[in-house]
Scaffold this motif. Sequence first.
Motif, mmCIF file in Angstrom:
data_model
loop_
_atom_site.group_PDB
_atom_site.id
_atom_site.type_symbol
_atom_site.label_atom_id
_atom_site.label_comp_id
_atom_site.label_asym_id
_atom_site.label_seq_id
_atom_site.Cartn_x
_atom_site.Cartn_y
_atom_site.Cartn_z
ATOM 1 N N TYR A 1 27.297 7.009 -87.815
ATOM 2 C CA TYR A 1 25.878 6.669 -87.860
ATOM 3 C C TYR A 1 25.620 5.301 -87.239
ATOM 4 N N VAL A 2 26.531 4.372 -87.455
ATOM 5 C CA VAL A 2 26.377 3.028 -86.895
ATOM 6 C C VAL A 2 26.519 3.064 -85.376
ATOM 7 N N LEU A 3 27.409 3.915 -84.891
ATOM 8 C CA LEU A 3 27.709 3.952 -83.464
ATOM 9 C C LEU A 3 26.653 4.693 -82.654
ATOM 10 N N VAL A 4 26.075 5.751 -83.179
ATOM 11 C CA VAL A 4 25.153 6.559 -82.371
ATOM 12 C C VAL A 4 23.719 6.049 -82.416
ATOM 13 N N ASP A 5 23.389 5.187 -83.376
ATOM 14 C CA ASP A 5 22.039 4.614 -83.434
ATOM 15 C C ASP A 5 21.984 3.447 -82.446
ATOM 16 N N PRO A 6 21.105 3.498 -81.442
ATOM 17 C CA PRO A 6 21.041 2.406 -80.468
ATOM 18 C C PRO A 6 20.826 1.038 -81.107
ATOM 19 N N ALA A 7 20.147 1.009 -82.250
ATOM 20 C CA ALA A 7 19.854 -0.272 -82.888
ATOM 21 C C ALA A 7 21.105 -0.948 -83.438
ATOM 22 N N SER A 8 22.089 -0.182 -83.902
ATOM 23 C CA SER A 8 23.301 -0.755 -84.493
ATOM 24 C C SER A 8 24.546 -0.539 -83.636
ATOM 25 N N ARG A 9 24.378 0.068 -82.462
ATOM 26 C CA ARG A 9 25.527 0.393 -81.617
ATOM 27 C C ARG A 9 26.330 -0.843 -81.223
ATOM 28 N N GLN B 1 36.933 -5.889 -81.805
ATOM 29 C CA GLN B 1 37.575 -6.943 -82.577
ATOM 30 C C GLN B 1 38.787 -6.418 -83.343
ATOM 31 N N ALA B 2 38.698 -5.183 -83.842
ATOM 32 C CA ALA B 2 39.845 -4.600 -84.531
ATOM 33 C C ALA B 2 41.025 -4.413 -83.589
ATOM 34 N N ARG B 3 40.742 -3.921 -82.380
ATOM 35 C CA ARG B 3 41.815 -3.743 -81.411
ATOM 36 C C ARG B 3 42.448 -5.087 -81.046
ATOM 37 N N ALA B 4 41.613 -6.103 -80.869
ATOM 38 C CA ALA B 4 42.133 -7.427 -80.519
ATOM 39 C C ALA B 4 43.019 -7.989 -81.628
ATOM 40 N N ALA B 5 42.737 -7.620 -82.871
ATOM 41 C CA ALA B 5 43.526 -8.084 -84.010
ATOM 42 C C ALA B 5 44.743 -7.206 -84.272
ATOM 43 N N GLY B 6 44.926 -6.151 -83.471
ATOM 44 C CA GLY B 6 46.052 -5.243 -83.666
ATOM 45 C C GLY B 6 45.888 -4.310 -84.842
ATOM 46 N N VAL B 7 44.634 -4.021 -85.189
ATOM 47 C CA VAL B 7 44.322 -3.167 -86.342
ATOM 48 C C VAL B 7 44.095 -1.735 -85.869
ATOM 49 N N SER B 8 44.655 -0.752 -86.572
ATOM 50 C CA SER B 8 44.415 0.644 -86.231
ATOM 51 C C SER B 8 42.976 1.009 -86.564
ATOM 52 N N THR B 9 42.476 2.074 -85.929
ATOM 53 C CA THR B 9 41.062 2.419 -86.041
ATOM 54 C C THR B 9 40.854 3.910 -86.254
ATOM 55 N N SER B 10 39.751 4.238 -86.945
ATOM 56 C CA SER B 10 39.326 5.633 -87.083
ATOM 57 C C SER B 10 37.807 5.674 -87.042
ATOM 58 N N VAL B 11 37.280 6.819 -86.598
ATOM 59 C CA VAL B 11 35.829 7.025 -86.516
ATOM 60 C C VAL B 11 35.508 8.433 -87.000
ATOM 61 N N ASP B 12 34.491 8.544 -87.849
ATOM 62 C CA ASP B 12 33.925 9.841 -88.213
ATOM 63 C C ASP B 12 32.633 9.984 -87.419
ATOM 64 N N PRO B 13 32.514 10.963 -86.502
ATOM 65 C CA PRO B 13 31.319 11.082 -85.642
ATOM 66 C C PRO B 13 30.017 11.252 -86.415
ATOM 67 N N GLN B 14 29.977 12.220 -87.342
ATOM 68 C CA GLN B 14 28.911 12.390 -88.329
ATOM 69 C C GLN B 14 27.542 12.844 -87.829
ATOM 70 N N VAL B 15 27.250 12.791 -86.539
ATOM 71 C CA VAL B 15 25.918 13.171 -86.067
ATOM 72 C C VAL B 15 26.074 14.082 -84.851
ATOM 73 N N ALA B 16 26.347 15.362 -85.071
ATOM 74 C CA ALA B 16 26.650 16.270 -83.963
ATOM 75 C C ALA B 16 25.592 16.272 -82.862
ATOM 76 N N PRO B 17 24.292 16.310 -83.170
ATOM 77 C CA PRO B 17 23.302 16.381 -82.082
ATOM 78 C C PRO B 17 23.285 15.148 -81.179
ATOM 79 N N ALA B 18 23.814 14.017 -81.654
ATOM 80 C CA ALA B 18 23.747 12.770 -80.879
ATOM 81 C C ALA B 18 25.015 12.496 -80.084
ATOM 82 N N LEU B 19 25.982 13.409 -80.136
ATOM 83 C CA LEU B 19 27.277 13.150 -79.501
ATOM 84 C C LEU B 19 27.264 13.585 -78.043
ATOM 85 N N GLY B 20 27.914 12.813 -77.205
ATOM 86 C CA GLY B 20 27.981 13.121 -75.774
ATOM 87 C C GLY B 20 28.895 12.166 -75.061
ATOM 88 N N PRO B 21 28.779 12.064 -73.731
ATOM 89 C CA PRO B 21 29.670 11.214 -72.942
ATOM 90 C C PRO B 21 29.679 9.758 -73.389
#
Length: 293
Positions: free
Chosen positions: A135-143, A152-172
Amino acid sequence: MTPPRIVVVGDVAVDVLVEPRSPAVPGADVPARIRMRAGGAGANTAAWLAHLGADVTLVARVGDDPAGRTAVDDLRAAGVRLAATIDRDDPTCTVVVLLTDGDRTMLSDRGAARRLAPADLPSFEEADHLHLSGYVLVDPASRAAARAALAQARAAGVSTSVDPQVAPALGPAFLDDVRGVDLLLPNAAELAALGGVDELRDVVGAVAATDGPRTARWTDRRGTWTAEPPHADVVDPTGAGDAFDAGVLVAWLGGSAPAAALEAGCAAGAAAVGRLGARPVSSPTPSPARRRC
């Protein structure tokens, strides 16, 4: 043995659960059972992570209102650390969940949550893992905040996961944003919207996909593993995916193989659907954790 230190970036919300006692008719007054529960995908996952024994911090933005203050207190009581920004202009996120025949329709007002900004993010130097709500990633306001968290997580060497959560908003654009993420956690509709698992093999490290009561699958470059969800009498499906995420993450970060991580996720998801509301009901309990060297 110490629990994994997980930072969750996501929404804190109030869920208004509406169960009509008869089919809704336009212009009519339809009797319904209405309850308010703590919600928000990020907050739900954080609560389940704490319940399963993780050391979890939730990064979120809430309104300067009773709903926000109550939500923060509830999460702290559940064992979740809060890195919460208080928004003076917008109210706490509210979601109306219409429950009919084991299914749901969600009407969302993200409110303060959509104003999450890069400046709201903490340091990731002391974390082991970042979990990001879609939800944070697909909303233009909080993207921008979501993209900054991943960078920042990658720069710190931290592993990452994402739950897409909004099927209609997913794309390239979404695929570009999650490129290089270690684990993607879609449901069947989200996976289809992203073109299927074959389209994701060169984008993310692994995919752990749910399909309601059907087989869950983990796919990475080594192969595919499956797990069958346990039987559950569905009371409220809200939050099942959030609980699944938590179960998978605690097991995976604790060193479990893919099939075992899926089983842990399915067990948490089954526990979530068996009650009204999206959060666990008991106090946080210890769980197997990763050994740090």
